[in-house]
Each structure stands twice: as structure tokens, then as C-alpha cells.
Design an enzyme around this catalytic site. Structure first.
Site, PDB file in Angstrom:
ATOM      1  N   ASP A 114       0.819  -1.217   0.000  1.00 18.89           N
ATOM      2  CA  ASP A 114       0.000   0.000   0.000  1.00 18.89           C
ATOM      3  C   ASP A 114       0.850   1.264   0.000  1.00 18.89           C
ATOM      4  OD1 ASP A 114       1.008  -0.079   2.545  1.00 18.89           O
ATOM      5  OD2 ASP A 114      -0.926  -0.017   3.583  1.00 18.89           O
ATOM      6  N   HIS A 374     -23.211  14.790 -37.935  1.00 17.65           N
ATOM      7  CA  HIS A 374     -24.007  15.129 -36.763  1.00 17.65           C
ATOM      8  C   HIS A 374     -25.242  14.255 -36.611  1.00 17.65           C
ATOM      9  CE1 HIS A 374     -24.427  18.655 -39.770  1.00 17.65           C
ATOM     10  NE2 HIS A 374     -25.115  17.643 -40.226  1.00 17.65           N
TER      11      HIS A 374
END
Length: 482
Positions: A114, A374
Site C-alpha cells: 500500500d 451530426h
């Protein structure tokens, strides 16, 4: 002493990590696209130690597959030792030593799973420092403005280390000490084995502390040294999500700065997040609000963002990607994407192509120079080169049970609001009229029109909506003021 022939590394990843308050094992929580344990194993693998051991305990059935994956990814063996009962860090190290050959007589480096920012230079410095002297143990230390939660380093007036006291066992005076133990050590294995057999659990947590080895070695008149790390982030551990977030910010700042020094313009480092495995070419500009995640690869002279998230996306040189969310896709050199474009997995846009505003794509190949400007959905399709797909078109790929594919050739022009009902093929050079619903193949060079002739029903408004605003406007336009 050389790291490659004399060192073994033991990574402790057996703890429960209860302060994370998570169903996910602590060491699998991620920073910059990697789990904490992955960060540590990547780092320790680079020092080329003879043996690498991961000590697993709590949730080991979930962590062990990640260790196996990393072993394959890193191309080196990672042995797994099991700590069935969490009896403390000293017990965990003892479990780790059982995975080493009985005749191993070198240095043992111990770190935790860790400590994600631990780097190769720091580890190499520890190994070099320990190997060049006569110390039985060398401890990495750092100084913190708020040392709460860390073991404190106890020294004589001559600054010799005489012990490490854990937070829970420290006196009020000892808790004012700001030099702390980082949990990273180098030991001579014979001294370590001997000291581990003499650990006692008569402490506040009733555990076997690895830190007590220091005092035992001193009692044996063995030398213990410290190597101070000025950059405390490199050796800071993570116990909760606040610390995870804090270290994530530190790591991201360093990743961003590295890209900037390599020739990438990042307009606002504070709002830009880049994972550790991302690659970006020179003279690319990254605008605010951008996230580049996973194994994303961005070429040179690109414009990325603002407000763009790319995950496992490859972007060719000179492409522009604006306000786009994309994953597992390829964007060709010189292509233009966005704004408000959604690239789902399997999208492959060719060089100089265009995907414009409110376009969604999935599992499709779009050829060089082809434009989808589009308001269009392209799914399960292959489109050739230099074609143009009209606005509001939909590739109708799903019949409720099966998905089918649409194939469109090169130099095709389709009118707005064309529906491609798959499976269907449109040949090279073909056209479709606006509003066309394609259910049948279109031959090369043909014009497909599915709508019937337009009908104008004269006087419909006057009959059906008499007195309405529309009726009054129509009468005025027709010169009928009655």
C-alpha cells in the site's frame, strides 16, 4: 553486493484494510489506472531481485489472481506466501521468508503493498546503502508534519537508531517525534531470521511487530542504520480513501509534469487526469477537463479536449478530439471528433475522417476521409472511404434478438434521416434520398428513394382548424381577409 544476485523482496499485502470501508481489498484500489499492489510490484520488479514474494492473507482469493496477472505482465516469477492469521507484520515477514530457498543467504528487502509511489531509485538507494555497510538492518525513514498513525523513530543523542515505537504504544513525548518509519527495510537474512524468533506480542495490539526487530538487533550489538527520504510522498502508505485521494493527486501532478517536460502542452494541470500508462506525442495540446485513461495512446500535434475522456483509445497524429467520451477505439491521423461525440468499443475512424456533434458509434470501421457530421448512430457497420452520412441517420442493427451488419461503400452520399435496416449493403458511389428507409441493397451508382410522392391537401387547415392562428396566417398569406 548487487541487487540482481543477492536480494529478495518481500511485499506485505495480507492486511484487512478495514479503514478503507470497502468490499474491494485495499491493495486493489487504484491510482492513475493501476492498483496499489500493481504499482509496488512494477517498481520492485525493476530492481531485478533474485526472488520476489507477495504475502497474502485477507481476501487472498481475490488478490492472488491479480498477482498472477502481474507476474505474466512483468515477465517474472512472483511467489505467493500465505499468512492465514493476521498476527502482525513480523509474523507476515516470517511467512514470506518461507517462500525463499533454504540456502538463500542474501539481503531481504521488505515493503508494503500500500505504498504506491515508491520508486525504483529509492529502492535502489536502500539496497546500495545497506549493501555497502555492515548494518544488519537499514530502515527507510521520512519526516512528516503530522506523523499520526506512523511508528516513530527513536534515536540516541548521537542520532543512532535504538528502536521504532508504534503509535498505539508511544508515550506522549514519543508522539511528538516527526521522523517516522515508512515500513520499507533491508535486512541481512540471518539476522532477520534470528530476531523474528524472539518477537513478543505484549503490546497494545497484541501482535508481532516487525519494528521490534530493530530493538532486538540493537540488543545483539548489531548495527541498525536509517536512510532518510526527503520526498515523503514516495514512501507514504494508504490506509483510507482520504489518503488514497491525496496520493492520487500527487501522482497525477507528477505524471502531468513529466508529459509537459516531454513536450506536451497541458493547459490546466489541475483539471487534467492522466493514467500512468498513457503515452502522448510532442506538441499535442491537452485542454482543461480532460481524462486520458488506461492504455490510451495520443500522437503528436493533436488537440485533445476540453471536457474529453478517452479510455484505451489510440489517437493518430494531428487529430482533434473535442468534448468526446471514447473507449477502446481508434481515431486516425488528422481526424476530427466532437463535440459531444460518444465512441463506444470497436470504433475505428480512418485518417482525415470526421465524427461530429451528437454522433454515437460502436463496433464499426469508418474509412479514410469519411464524414458523419451530426446527430447519427453508427453501430455494427463498415463504411468505405470519402463517404458522407447525412444528419439524423440511424444504422438499425438490432431486431430484438440479433444484431446485423451494414456495409456502405466508398464515395457514397446519404440524405438526412436515412435508416439503414441491417443487414443491408450500399454500393460504391450510391446516393440515398432524405428520409429513405433502406431494407434492400443499393447497387453502385444508384439513387435509393423509399418515400412516396408528396401530397398537398389544399385548404386542410381552414377545414380542420378554423379560426386558429394557423388559419388566420394562411388566409392573410393568400389574401383572404374574410
Amino acid at each position: 553486493m548487487t541487487a540482481s544476485t543477492e536480494a529478495a523482496v518481500v511485499v506485505l499485502a495480507a492486511g484487512a484494510g478495514t479503514r478503507m470501508r470497502s468490499d474491494t481489498p485495499k491493495v486493489l484500489h487504484t491510482l492513475a489506472g493501476r492498483g496499489m499492489l500493481a504499482h509496488v510490484l512494477h517498481t520492485v520488479s525493476e530492481i531485478d531481485a533474485r526472488h520476489l514474494v507477495a504475502v497474502l492473507g485477507h481476501d487472498r482469493e481475490r488478490i492472488a489472481p491479480e498477482v498472477a496477472r502481474l507476474s505474466e505482465e512483468l515477465g517474472r516469477a512472483i511467489d505467493v506466501a500465505v499468512q492465514d492469521q493476521q498476527l502482525g507484520t513480523g509474523h507476515a515477514v516470517n511467512c514470506g521468508l518461507t517462500a525463499l530457498p533454504h540456502d538463500f543467504a542474501g539481503m531481504v528487502v521488505v515493503t508494503s503493498g500500500d505504498v504506491p509511489l515508491l520508486d525504483t531509485a529509492t529502492l535502489t538507494g536502500l539496497i546500495t546503502s545497506h549493501g555497502s555497510g555492515d548494518a544488519a538492518a537499514t530502515v527507510l525513514t521520512t519526516t512528516l508534519p503530522d506523523p499520526t498513525g506512523y511508528g516513530r523513530i527513536l534515536r540516541t543523542q548521537d542520532h543512532e537508531i535504538i528502536g521504532i515505537v508504534e503509535q498505539a504504544d508511544a508515550t506522549e513525548s514519543q508522539r511528538t517525534i516527526c521522523e517516522v518509519n515508512t515500513g520499507v527495510y533491508a535486512f541481512d537474512i540471518a539476522d532477520l531470521r534470528s530476531a523474528l524468533t524472539r518477537l513478543r506480542s505484549d503490546n497494545a495490539q497484541h501482535e508481532l511487530y516487525l519494528t521490534d526487530v530493530v530493538e532486538i538487533l540493537r540488543q545483539d550489538h548489531r548495527t541498525v542504520r536509517a536512510l532518510h527520504v526527503d520526498d515523503s510522498a514516495l514512501v507514504t502508505g494508504v490506509n483510507d480513501r482520504v489518503q488514497l485521494s491525496d496520493l492520487g493527486k500527487v501522482l497525477n501532478r507528477r505524471i502531468v509534469a513529466a508529459h509537459q517536460r516531454a513536450g506536451v502542452t497541458i493547459i490546466d494541470p489541475g483539471s487534467t487526469w492522466i493514467d500512468i500508462d498513457v503515452q502522448i506525442g510532442q506538441d499535442t495540446v491537452v485542454h482543461p477537463g480532460t481524462q486520458l485513461l488506461g492504455a490510451t495512446r495520443v500522437g503528436s500535434h493533436c488537440v485533445i479536449g476540453p471536457d474529453t475522456t478517452l479510455t484505451h483509445v489510440t489517437v493518430g497524429d494531428g487529430a482533434s478530439v473535442v468534448r468526446t467520451h471514447g473507449s477502446e477505439s481508434v481515431i486516425g491521423a488528422g481526424a476530427t471528433v466532437g463535440p459531444f461525440t460518444y465512441l463506444r468499443p470497436g470504433t475505428n475512424l480512418g485518417a482525415d475522417g470526421k465524427l461530429g456533434a451528437f454522433v454515437e458509434t460502436k463496433n464499426c470501421t469508418i474509412g479514410t476521409g469519411t464524414k458523419v457530421p451530426h446527430l447519427t448512430y453508427v453501430g455494427d457497420a463498415d463504411i468505405g472511404e470519402y463517404s458522407n452520412i447525412g444528419a439524423s441517420s440511424v444504422f438499425v442493427n438490432y431486431d430484438g434478438e440479433n444484431k446485423s451488419r451494414t456495409t456502405i461503400g466508398s464515395h457514397v452520399r446519404t440524405g438526412s434521416d436515412t435508416m439503414f435496416v441491417a443487414p443491408v449493403t450500399v454500393g460504391d458511389g450510391a446516393y440515398t434520398g432524405a428520409g429513405t428507409v433502406l431494407r434492400d441493397d443499393v447497387p453502385p451508382g444508384a439513387l435509393a428513394v423509399s418515400a412516396g410522392p408528396q401530397r398537398n391537401i389544399e385548404g386542410w387547415v381552414a377545414k380542420k382548424r378554423p379560426g386558429s392562428a394557423a388559419d388566420k396566417a394562411a388566409r392573410k398569406a393568400l389574401g383572404d381577409e374574410s
